[in-house]
Scaffold this active site. Structure first.
Site, PDB file in Angstrom:
ATOM      1  N   ARG A 167      -9.810  37.363 145.764  1.00 52.43           N
ATOM      2  CA  ARG A 167     -10.040  37.205 146.967  1.00 52.43           C
ATOM      3  C   ARG A 167     -11.606  36.890 147.343  1.00 52.43           C
ATOM      4  O   ARG A 167     -11.755  36.336 148.420  1.00 52.43           O
ATOM      5  CB  ARG A 167      -9.958  38.549 147.724  1.00 52.43           C
ATOM      6  N   ASP A 182     -10.585  51.017 163.093  1.00 45.22           N
ATOM      7  CA  ASP A 182     -10.612  50.583 161.553  1.00 45.22           C
ATOM      8  C   ASP A 182     -11.811  50.270 161.087  1.00 45.22           C
ATOM      9  O   ASP A 182     -12.907  50.230 161.881  1.00 45.22           O
ATOM     10  CB  ASP A 182      -9.829  49.177 161.537  1.00 45.22           C
TER      11      ASP A 182
HETATM   12  C1  LIG Z   1      -2.416  49.062 155.247  1.00 39.28           C
HETATM   13  S1  LIG Z   1      -3.323  49.279 156.516  1.00 39.28           S
HETATM   14  C2  LIG Z   1      -2.401  50.399 157.597  1.00 39.28           C
HETATM   15  C3  LIG Z   1      -2.373  50.012 158.883  1.00 39.28           C
HETATM   16  C4  LIG Z   1      -1.390  50.872 159.679  1.00 39.28           C
HETATM   17  N1  LIG Z   1      -2.102  52.232 159.846  1.00 39.28           N
HETATM   18  C5  LIG Z   1       0.053  51.255 159.288  1.00 39.28           C
HETATM   19  O1  LIG Z   1       0.101  52.178 158.796  1.00 39.28           O
HETATM   20  O2  LIG Z   1       0.890  50.246 159.247  1.00 39.28           O
HETATM   21  C6  LIG Z   1      -4.699  50.002 155.977  1.00 39.28           C
HETATM   22  C7  LIG Z   1      -6.007  49.628 156.929  1.00 39.28           C
HETATM   23  O3  LIG Z   1      -7.006  50.847 156.489  1.00 39.28           O
HETATM   24  C8  LIG Z   1      -8.351  50.099 156.559  1.00 39.28           C
HETATM   25  N2  LIG Z   1      -9.345  50.924 156.123  1.00 39.28           N
HETATM   26  C9  LIG Z   1      -9.468  50.926 154.714  1.00 39.28           C
HETATM   27  N3  LIG Z   1     -10.452  51.659 154.434  1.00 39.28           N
HETATM   28  C10 LIG Z   1     -10.980  52.362 155.444  1.00 39.28           C
HETATM   29  C11 LIG Z   1     -11.982  53.016 155.998  1.00 39.28           C
HETATM   30  N4  LIG Z   1     -12.754  53.691 155.130  1.00 39.28           N
HETATM   31  N5  LIG Z   1     -12.124  53.571 157.018  1.00 39.28           N
HETATM   32  C12 LIG Z   1     -11.292  53.100 158.148  1.00 39.28           C
HETATM   33  N6  LIG Z   1     -10.111  52.282 157.542  1.00 39.28           N
HETATM   34  C13 LIG Z   1     -10.188  51.848 156.565  1.00 39.28           C
HETATM   35  C14 LIG Z   1      -7.959  48.839 156.400  1.00 39.28           C
HETATM   36  O4  LIG Z   1      -9.128  47.903 156.989  1.00 39.28           O
HETATM   37  C15 LIG Z   1      -6.463  48.427 156.834  1.00 39.28           C
HETATM   38  O5  LIG Z   1      -6.753  47.732 158.244  1.00 39.28           O
END
Ligand SMILES: C[S@@+](CC[C@H](N)C(=O)[O-])C[C@H]1O[C@@H](n2cnc3c(N)ncnc32)[C@H](O)[C@@H]1O
Length: 277
Positions: free
Chosen positions: A41, A146
């Protein structure tokens, strides 16, 4: 030439440095089998910056005057997969159990803690809009956050490709989406009455405290804790419970668990928990 790991090889020592950095900054646990994903990536980013090695990139990320490159790097490696009304039982529960409990005060505060490109908070907004008979008499606030600024920028546009709404009922689409025309017919946009219910902010779940003043009725923390180890999950859950009203609800993802990680909540239904009163 296709971008391959060979172009900018990532050796073990440097990967370990990135792994510690990513863990410290956002809690994501880059296990060994994520090394290939991490390397592939970021190849493009290194080329774009004219860098020849991952060590140079590491120095740039940690040595910069701002967090800008760190934020960009986290954007590259986070998994953002999401969809409208993912895990639909949460939205049914919100409509049938949570909203009736709040009908006396007509105030509802919900936080989508890892909102990715916005499908989750907009699904919450659509649920509220459809369930509340006279929404203008209620005080509804949805905070959507996020760690990824790129995802937040996308979420704030409220714009999606048509295929994202394929599985939604035509009635729901008619009520809540504008359909693109002419050159934009592959696109849809969330209507303003839904878009205006959500406020987007960058919040890192790893931070010691969150910039939130009023306690929440519901927290969606779905499909993000899976990327954290148990210790980080425990810390995040302890912090989240401080921002939830006593009796408030926490929704987690289908492959996440609270077992042995937090006793601030009690079990209500699969992936639904309630803060102790
Ligand atoms: C797989 S998505 C989940 C989206 C949604 N909550 C769902 O269940 O469909 C995971 C998200 O977590 C965010 N993320 C990862 N680490 C994080 C952190 N430390 N604080 C806030 N967001 C975070 C990523 O940027 C990503 O957009």
């Amino acid at each position: 030439m296709a971008m391959t790991e060979q172009e900018h090889p990532l050796n073990n020592d440097v990967f370990k440095r990135f792994r510690a950095l990513v863990y410290r900054e956002c809690g994501i646990n880059l296990t060994d089998h994520k090394r290939a994903m991490f390397s592939s990536r970021l190849q493009k980013r290194l080329s774009h910056l004219g860098l020849t090695s991952f060590q140079d990139y590491y120095d740039l990320v940690v040595g910069g005057h701002s967090d800008a490159e760190l934020t960009t790097m986290l954007d590259y490696i986070s998994t953002n997969q999401t969809e409208f009304f993912r895990e639909p039982h949460h939205f049914t529960f919100l409509r049938e159990r949570v909203l009736p409990e709040l009908a006396v005060d007509k105030t509802v505060r919900i936080w989508s803690t890892a909102c990715s490109s916005g499908e989750e908070p907009y699904s919450i907004a659509m649920t509220l809009s459809d369930a509340i008979a006279s929404p203008s008499t209620w005080n509804c606030r949805i905070l959507a956050s996020d760690i990824s600024t790129r995802m937040l920028a996308k979420a704030a546009t409220g714009q999606y490709s048509y295929e994202k709404i394929n599985s939604l009922s035509s009635d729901l689409v008619r009520r809540h989406f504008l359909l693109g025309k002419g050159n934009h017919r592959e696109l849809v946009k969330i209507k303003p009455h839904i878009a205006n219910m959500a406020v987007f902010r960058r919040i890192n779940l790893m931070d010691d405290r969150y910039p939130i003043k009023s306690l929440l009725d519901v927290i969606f923390c779905r499909n993000v804790m899976i990327y954290f180890d148990r210790e980080t999950q425990a810390k995040v859950l302890a912090r989240l419970s401080r921002y939830l009203k006593p009796g408030g609800y926490l929704f987690i993802g289908h492959s996440e668990t609270m077992q042995g990680i937090s006793d601030a909540f009690h079990y209500v239904a699969p992936t639904i928990y309630r803060k102790q009163e």
